[in-house]
Motif scaffolding. Structure first.
Motif, PDB file in Angstrom:
ATOM      1  N   ALA A 232     -12.012 -41.857   6.669  1.00 22.93           N
ATOM      2  CA  ALA A 232     -12.485 -40.658   7.452  1.00 22.93           C
ATOM      3  C   ALA A 232     -11.313 -39.728   7.374  1.00 22.93           C
ATOM      4  N   ASN A 233     -10.197 -40.336   8.074  1.00 24.13           N
ATOM      5  CA  ASN A 233      -9.032 -39.689   8.309  1.00 24.13           C
ATOM      6  C   ASN A 233      -8.259 -38.856   7.093  1.00 24.13           C
ATOM      7  N   MET A 234      -8.514 -39.641   5.779  1.00 25.86           N
ATOM      8  CA  MET A 234      -8.197 -39.033   4.484  1.00 25.86           C
ATOM      9  C   MET A 234      -9.115 -38.010   4.005  1.00 25.86           C
ATOM     10  N   LYS A 235     -10.376 -38.009   4.305  1.00 27.99           N
ATOM     11  CA  LYS A 235     -11.319 -36.884   4.235  1.00 27.99           C
ATOM     12  C   LYS A 235     -11.068 -35.633   5.174  1.00 27.99           C
ATOM     13  N   LYS A 236     -10.746 -35.920   6.249  1.00 24.41           N
ATOM     14  CA  LYS A 236     -10.465 -34.930   7.280  1.00 24.41           C
ATOM     15  C   LYS A 236      -8.949 -34.134   6.609  1.00 24.41           C
ATOM     16  N   SER A 237      -8.110 -34.719   6.104  1.00 18.31           N
ATOM     17  CA  SER A 237      -7.139 -33.946   5.615  1.00 18.31           C
ATOM     18  C   SER A 237      -7.342 -33.199   4.534  1.00 18.31           C
ATOM     19  N   GLY A 238      -8.629 -33.166   3.870  1.00 16.41           N
ATOM     20  CA  GLY A 238      -8.795 -32.237   2.896  1.00 16.41           C
ATOM     21  C   GLY A 238      -8.888 -32.595   1.563  1.00 16.41           C
ATOM     22  N   LEU A 239      -8.124 -33.859   1.403  1.00 15.82           N
ATOM     23  CA  LEU A 239      -7.733 -34.313   0.263  1.00 15.82           C
ATOM     24  C   LEU A 239      -9.106 -34.694  -0.459  1.00 15.82           C
ATOM     25  N   LYS A 240      -9.342 -34.270  -1.869  1.00 17.36           N
ATOM     26  CA  LYS A 240     -10.727 -34.500  -2.572  1.00 17.36           C
ATOM     27  C   LYS A 240     -10.517 -35.609  -3.279  1.00 17.36           C
ATOM     28  N   GLY A 241      -9.407 -36.045  -3.942  1.00 17.57           N
ATOM     29  CA  GLY A 241      -9.314 -37.090  -4.983  1.00 17.57           C
ATOM     30  C   GLY A 241      -7.991 -37.209  -5.724  1.00 17.57           C
TER      31      GLY A 241
END
Length: 311
Positions: A232-241
């Motif tokens: 969730a934190n990784m997604k929150k950072s805006g990182l897509k992949g």
């Protein structure tokens, strides 16, 4: 003085985080160049056409794991809008199983953050040493950071667990990075090319955040709830992949790996090459007489502060 040292160490730790998070794959050096390789470029190309991308990368994974060491050159580019943005170049030697490292990190804009433009980093026995380029604690120029000891000293069980997970990621050697790419469902063979003066087969793949997390060793140390929180934190950072480009030479050893990560602030890109696969990585800790233990220094500082407040 101690605050100044702390800023310098923080900058060095940021450089180590670069290695921990994006150490990729490598460039076959003198042992694998041209006709000196185990197979000719023509033979390698013919075999590449017969194998699936997964088979080719699996073979590269096995050969890289067996090599256990190499010389590394990595360039990391970050958007200027990001904290610490700019470019870092990392060169030196790295060994895995066990992890050892002796590299020089050159960082553009490091001086503005209180760091040095260049820092030599040594990693051995799970302890990091940083040459700060100036005298600290008397005549000593090296700073010793035993991260596990620091976490244990804090008495924070969560911090110890978090650090253990971070150390596991640092220990993701180049073969483990290939294993990470094998989690991609869309790896493609784009054909032959030339990279770093060598003929190599070009493979391309992408990973979602979920696929990347699945391949991280640190995830094994986390509970399902902690993994969900991390994702969730990784997604929150805006990182897509992550987008990977891998070139593998005729000896089934990676020549070059480029990794691009798209963020709201812009693209973070890494380009990594290795040479001299299998060369003995002789890495030694600096002499104790030249080394200051940062944990001990800050403990002494804390004691002095308490004494001053009590006076």
């Amino acid at each position: 003085m101690h605050k100044h040292i702390a800023r310098r160490v923080a900058a060095a730790l940021a450089a180590t985080a670069v290695l921990a998070g994006v150490t990729g794959c490598q460039d076959g050096g003198d042992k694998t160049k041209g006709a000196a390789g185990a197979r000719s470029s023509q033979e390698a190309g013919q075999e590449a056409g017969k194998r699936t991308p997964t088979q080719a990368l699996t073979a590269a994974y096995k050969k890289t794991a067996a090599a256990k060491s190499a010389k590394v050159t990595m360039t990391v580019s970050m958007p200027a809008s990001m904290t610490g943005g700019g470019q870092a170049r990392i060169t030196g030697v790295m060994g895995w199983d066990p992890l050892v490292m002796d590299v020089t990190v050159s960082q553009s804009g490091a001086a503005a953050m209180g760091g040095a433009e260049k820092n030599r980093l040594i990693w051995v026995d799970d302890v990091m040493y940083v040459d700060l380029g100036e005298r600290i604690d008397g005549s000593k120029t090296w700073a010793k950071m035993d991260l596990k000891a620091a976490a244990a000293e804090s008495g924070d069980a969560g911090l110890v667990k978090q650090l253990s997970a971070g150390l596991s990621d640092i220990k993701q050697d180049p073969s483990q990075q290939l294993a990470l790419l094998l989690n991609s469902p869309n790896v493609k063979h784009l054909g032959p090319g030339e990279v770093n003066g060598q003929r190599a087969e070009h493979y391309k793949g992408s990973l979602t955040l979920q696929e990347a997390l699945k391949g991280r060793k640190s995830a094994e140390l986390l509970s399902p709830q902690e993994r969900e929180k991390l994702l969730a934190n990784m997604k929150k950072s805006g990182l897509k992949g992550y987008d990977y480009d891998v070139w593998v030479n005729g000896d089934d050893l990676p020549v070059q790996v480029n990794v691009d990560m798209q963020t709201p602030q812009g693209k973070i890109g890494t380009a990594t090459s290795y040479s001299d696969y299998g060369a003995k990585a002789t890495v030694q800790a600096p002499p104790p007489a030249d080394t200051a233990d940062l944990l001990q220094m800050f403990k002494e500082l804390g004691t002095k502060i308490k004494q001053q407040r009590a006076a």
